[in-house]
Design a protein around this motif. Structure first.
Motif, PDB file in Angstrom:
ATOM      1  N   GLU A  93      93.266  -4.702 -13.083  1.00 41.80           N
ATOM      2  CA  GLU A  93      93.685  -3.483 -14.318  1.00 41.80           C
ATOM      3  C   GLU A  93      92.482  -3.302 -14.878  1.00 41.80           C
ATOM      4  O   GLU A  93      91.416  -3.961 -15.251  1.00 41.80           O
ATOM      5  CB  GLU A  93      94.733  -4.329 -15.452  1.00 41.80           C
ATOM      6  N   ASP A  94      92.540  -1.975 -15.581  1.00 42.25           N
ATOM      7  CA  ASP A  94      91.310  -1.510 -16.292  1.00 42.25           C
ATOM      8  C   ASP A  94      91.658  -1.335 -17.698  1.00 42.25           C
ATOM      9  O   ASP A  94      92.576  -0.885 -18.266  1.00 42.25           O
ATOM     10  CB  ASP A  94      91.186  -0.004 -15.726  1.00 42.25           C
ATOM     11  N   ASP A 123      95.789   3.400 -17.498  1.00 36.94           N
ATOM     12  CA  ASP A 123      96.675   3.596 -16.297  1.00 36.94           C
ATOM     13  C   ASP A 123      95.898   3.122 -14.968  1.00 36.94           C
ATOM     14  O   ASP A 123      96.893   2.843 -13.965  1.00 36.94           O
ATOM     15  CB  ASP A 123      97.366   4.703 -16.197  1.00 36.94           C
ATOM     16  N   LYS A 124      94.669   3.285 -15.012  1.00 36.62           N
ATOM     17  CA  LYS A 124      94.006   3.050 -13.583  1.00 36.62           C
ATOM     18  C   LYS A 124      94.079   1.521 -13.288  1.00 36.62           C
ATOM     19  O   LYS A 124      94.122   0.713 -13.918  1.00 36.62           O
ATOM     20  CB  LYS A 124      92.812   3.563 -13.644  1.00 36.62           C
ATOM     21  N   ARG A 167      83.546   6.498 -15.239  1.00 33.37           N
ATOM     22  CA  ARG A 167      82.340   6.373 -14.409  1.00 33.37           C
ATOM     23  C   ARG A 167      82.239   5.019 -14.011  1.00 33.37           C
ATOM     24  O   ARG A 167      82.071   4.642 -12.898  1.00 33.37           O
ATOM     25  CB  ARG A 167      81.176   7.065 -14.954  1.00 33.37           C
ATOM     26  N   TYR A 168      82.248   4.229 -15.059  1.00 33.55           N
ATOM     27  CA  TYR A 168      82.160   2.625 -14.747  1.00 33.55           C
ATOM     28  C   TYR A 168      83.322   2.094 -13.750  1.00 33.55           C
ATOM     29  O   TYR A 168      83.049   1.672 -12.930  1.00 33.55           O
ATOM     30  CB  TYR A 168      82.323   1.964 -16.040  1.00 33.55           C
ATOM     31  N   ALA A 169      84.536   2.377 -13.991  1.00 36.23           N
ATOM     32  CA  ALA A 169      85.695   2.233 -13.463  1.00 36.23           C
ATOM     33  C   ALA A 169      85.605   2.696 -11.989  1.00 36.23           C
ATOM     34  O   ALA A 169      86.024   1.690 -11.058  1.00 36.23           O
ATOM     35  CB  ALA A 169      87.028   2.845 -13.875  1.00 36.23           C
ATOM     36  N   ALA A 221      95.081   6.109 -22.835  1.00 36.48           N
ATOM     37  CA  ALA A 221      95.412   4.673 -22.864  1.00 36.48           C
ATOM     38  C   ALA A 221      96.389   4.159 -24.108  1.00 36.48           C
ATOM     39  O   ALA A 221      96.703   5.157 -24.722  1.00 36.48           O
ATOM     40  CB  ALA A 221      94.068   3.826 -22.725  1.00 36.48           C
ATOM     41  N   HIS A 222      96.838   2.987 -23.962  1.00 32.42           N
ATOM     42  CA  HIS A 222      97.590   2.460 -25.239  1.00 32.42           C
ATOM     43  C   HIS A 222      97.021   1.109 -25.556  1.00 32.42           C
ATOM     44  O   HIS A 222      96.659   0.472 -24.653  1.00 32.42           O
ATOM     45  CB  HIS A 222      99.062   2.347 -24.563  1.00 32.42           C
ATOM     46  N   TYR A 223      97.271   0.805 -26.798  1.00 27.62           N
ATOM     47  CA  TYR A 223      97.119  -0.435 -27.573  1.00 27.62           C
ATOM     48  C   TYR A 223      97.583  -1.575 -26.561  1.00 27.62           C
ATOM     49  O   TYR A 223      98.874  -1.540 -26.327  1.00 27.62           O
ATOM     50  CB  TYR A 223      97.494  -0.674 -28.941  1.00 27.62           C
TER      51      TYR A 223
END
Length: 231
Positions: free
Chosen positions: A48-49, A35-36, A113-115, A14-16
């Motif tokens: 967005e995630d 990115d998901k 898992r949550y996503a 991920a990114h900030y």
């Protein structure tokens, strides 16, 4: 918190995205974007995630990661407890960074898992049509009358406003009348329609943010998810 969230980003790809503080620095947070992207049948707005890292200097907040998903068209923030996947992960205060890294990997596994669970849950809701009468019944269960009052005008107003958001919100136009639309209406109502005024100690915006993350709004969205999953 910086070194720990750096490790989260390195481990999770991920990114900030942004960072800030609440209550005059008593609570600090960073937001990481993954990115998901979640797509729901019948909804042209992607979801967005994100993962919110939250800690505090108020003696009450440990380092907590909160799963957060934002519907792009309106910016409404969904973070609800779902069966089989927690919407938040708290880390113990451990002395060594090595122990923290193991906990972070567990937190990331739970986040992914949550996503996946959220995407399945939202698409299942999109398949469940709801009439306006059913939405009114849902609002009555979600927002119950106070036990010591025979009929509360304030409660009736809250219910009517939730149903009005379901029917008329520009953010929901084009969505079929479904359990998914009812959930998004609840999110919008909880995030934006409920008033939070400035107090002598704290700004209303800070109080709203905390309610969305861990207070009344967060609890309401989790209850809505539980009710709609049984509809």
């Amino acid at each position: 918190m910086g070194r720990v969230t750096d490790a989260v980003l390195d481990e999770g790809g991920a990114h900030y995205h942004t960072a800030g503080s609440l209550y005059g620095g008593q609570i600090v947070w960073t937001l990481a974007k993954f990115d998901k992207t979640i797509h729901v049948k019948g909804d042209g707005s992607p979801i967005e995630d994100y993962l919110l890292a939250l800690t505090g200097h108020d003696g009450r907040h440990q380092l907590t990661f909160v799963n957060t998903n934002v519907r792009v068209w309106c910016g409404n923030t969904a973070s609800a407890a779902l069966r089989g996947a927690s919407n938040r992960i708290g880390l113990r205060h451990t002395p060594g960074m090595g122990a923290r890294i193991g906990e972070i990997r567990t937190a990331l596994d739970l986040h992914f898992r949550y996503a996946d669970t959220l995407e399945s849950f939202l698409n299942d809701l999109a398949d469940r049509r709801m009439t306006l009468e059913e939405v009114c019944a849902f609002a009555e269960v979600l927002i119950p009358q106070p036990p010591d009052v025979e009929r509360s005008r304030r409660t009736d107003q809250k219910r009517h406003l939730l149903v009005d958001v379901f029917r008329n919100s520009p953010n929901l136009q084009g969505l079929p009348f479904s359990a998914y639309r009812a959930y998004q209406a609840t999110v919008e109502w909880a995030d934006h329609a409920v008033p939070y005024r400035d107090s002598s100690r704290f700004a209303g915006a800070d109080r709203r943010a905390v309610a969305i993350i861990e207070g009344g709004a967060d609890e309401l969205k989790s209850r809505a998810a539980a009710l709609l999953s049984k509809a």
